[in-house]
Design an enzyme around this catalytic site. Structure first.
Site, PDB file in Angstrom:
ATOM      1  N   VAL B  62      20.885  -3.554  21.947  1.00  0.00           N
ATOM      2  CA  VAL B  62      21.647  -4.599  21.740  1.00  0.00           C
ATOM      3  C   VAL B  62      22.301  -5.089  20.406  1.00  0.00           C
ATOM      4  CG1 VAL B  62      21.776  -5.568  24.147  1.00  0.00           C
ATOM      5  CG2 VAL B  62      20.195  -6.681  22.437  1.00  0.00           C
ATOM      6  N   ASN B  88      21.205 -11.419  28.627  1.00  0.00           N
ATOM      7  CA  ASN B  88      19.828 -11.601  29.055  1.00  0.00           C
ATOM      8  C   ASN B  88      19.032 -10.965  28.157  1.00  0.00           C
ATOM      9  OD1 ASN B  88      17.377 -12.143  30.852  1.00  0.00           O
ATOM     10  ND2 ASN B  88      17.364  -9.749  30.810  1.00  0.00           N
ATOM     11  N   SER B 140      16.948 -21.047  27.481  1.00  0.00           N
ATOM     12  CA  SER B 140      15.337 -21.422  28.106  1.00  0.00           C
ATOM     13  C   SER B 140      15.048 -22.973  27.771  1.00  0.00           C
ATOM     14  CB  SER B 140      14.456 -20.770  26.844  1.00  0.00           C
ATOM     15  OG  SER B 140      13.104 -21.402  27.042  1.00  0.00           O
ATOM     16  N   TYR B 153      11.351 -19.011  18.476  1.00  0.00           N
ATOM     17  CA  TYR B 153      12.054 -18.785  19.605  1.00  0.00           C
ATOM     18  C   TYR B 153      12.899 -19.826  20.378  1.00  0.00           C
ATOM     19  CZ  TYR B 153      12.437 -17.626  24.538  1.00  0.00           C
ATOM     20  OH  TYR B 153      12.693 -17.474  26.019  1.00  0.00           O
ATOM     21  N   LYS B 157      17.088 -19.976  21.088  1.00  0.00           N
ATOM     22  CA  LYS B 157      17.423 -20.464  22.459  1.00  0.00           C
ATOM     23  C   LYS B 157      18.483 -21.654  22.322  1.00  0.00           C
ATOM     24  CE  LYS B 157      16.038 -16.817  24.628  1.00  0.00           C
ATOM     25  NZ  LYS B 157      17.191 -15.956  25.210  1.00  0.00           N
ATOM     26  N   ILE B 186       8.854 -18.784  34.108  1.00  0.00           N
ATOM     27  CA  ILE B 186       9.122 -17.648  35.190  1.00  0.00           C
ATOM     28  C   ILE B 186       7.965 -16.778  34.905  1.00  0.00           C
ATOM     29  CG2 ILE B 186      10.801 -16.090  36.030  1.00  0.00           C
ATOM     30  CD1 ILE B 186      11.667 -19.012  36.213  1.00  0.00           C
TER      31      ILE B 186
END
Lengths: 79, 245
Positions: B62, B88, B140, B153, B157, B186
């Protein structure tokens, strides 16, 4: 319709411009060619010439004349 | 009420389909009647979808701008329209402050933020013309609340959270909806990469007492992609089982 006529029509439709104004048109030179109008123009050009323009070219398309060079050089549109 | 074909005939583009949440979204969308252009980086990772005519595997990175442009051109030629974009694809590398390299920063932002913006820009060309479209971004819970060891991270997000809200406002007049899902813990390979001890610690912070599964996120994506959510835009929907961070 020639490519030149198609190109002109995009400007006429997007900015409600007259044919004799086209050659002098520059980004933000007319109240209608603001950022919203610009995206409308890009959409019209992409539809008309069946292309998908890259972001750098969209930003670089700052005048009627510059747009013709970009389409000719990068998207193989012959005028 | 039957919800078996909520996406009948819709054209969707979903990134990060090789595993975890992306794969679950791919399954769910296909089950619900969508034609899905499934982006994965690892060649062959979507081989098990070969027999599914509505799945169009596309192996690409991507962050490769020319590949991104090509997939949108392909959809334009093959379908003439696009209805749903799911951003995603993402990466997570934890590091304490002082140990985050510039290379890590650039790599993580390239995948988690810059590529998302590029995808949104291309997709919105379709959507504006159609006067319809749905964008779903994967944020997230860490992007909303932050977390030790996850400055990098969580900041990417967090960017997803705010760009979702901005895009929703800018695109709403064109009948384009933009929402984000903020998953909690998750049970995916990405989560397991933090180690079993850390997973056990996480569980203590989840009121429902269990990890989520990728399908929990996929069902929320289905809701957001479908007309069931036609008046929902600019929202960050937590899928976290009551997790405290």
């Amino acid at each position: 319709m020639t490519n030149q006529e198609k190109y002109d029509q995009c400007f006429i439709d997007s900015f409600n411009a007259h044919e004799d104004q086209l050659k002098g048109l520059e980004y933000q030179s007319s109240p209608l060619w603001d950022s919203m109008g610009h995206m409308q123009l890009i959409s019209a050009l992409e539809e008309q010439f069946d292309i998908m323009m890259e972001t750098d070219d969209i930003v670089d398309l700052s005048s009627y004349k510059r747009g013709m060079s970009i389409l000719a050089e990068k998207y193989d549109v012959q005028f | 009420m039957s919800n078996s074909k909520l996406l009948d005939g819709k054209i969707a583009l979903v990134s990060g389909c090789n595993r975890g949440i992306g794969r679950a979204i791919l399954h769910t969308f296909l089950e619900n009647g969508a034609i899905v252009y499934a982006i994965a980086r690892t060649h062959g990772s979507l081989n098990d979808f070969e027999s599914c005519p509505n799945c169009k595997p596309t192996y690409m990175d991507v962050t490769d701008s020319s590949a991104v442009k090509s997939i949108f051109m392909r959809i334009k030629k093959e379908q003439g329209r696009l209805d749903v974009l799911v951003n995603n694809a993402g990466m997570m590398k934890d590091a304490l402050i002082g140990m985050i390299s510039k290379e890590q920063i650039e790599q993580t932002y390239s995948v988690n933020v810059f590529a998302v913006i590029e995808m949104i820009q291309y997709a919105s060309k379709f959507f504006k013309r159609q006067q319809s479209g749905v964008i779903i971004n994967l944020a997230s819970i860490m992007g909303v609340n932050g977390n030790p060891g996850q400055l990098l991270y969580s900041s990417t997000k967090g960017a997803i959270v705010t760009l979702t809200k901005s895009a929703a406002k800018e695109l709403a007049p064109y009948k384009i909806r933009v929402n984000a899902i903020a998953p909690g813990a998750i049970d995916t390979d990405m989560l397991r990469s933090i180690g079993e001890d850390n997973v056990s610690k996480l569980l203590k912070n989840i009121y429902s007492g269990k990890l989520g599964v990728a399908e929990d996120v996929a069902k929320t994506a289905l809701f957001l992609a479908s007309d069931l959510s036609e008046y929902v835009t600019g929202q960050i929907i937590g899928v976290d089982g009551g997790m405290i961070v």
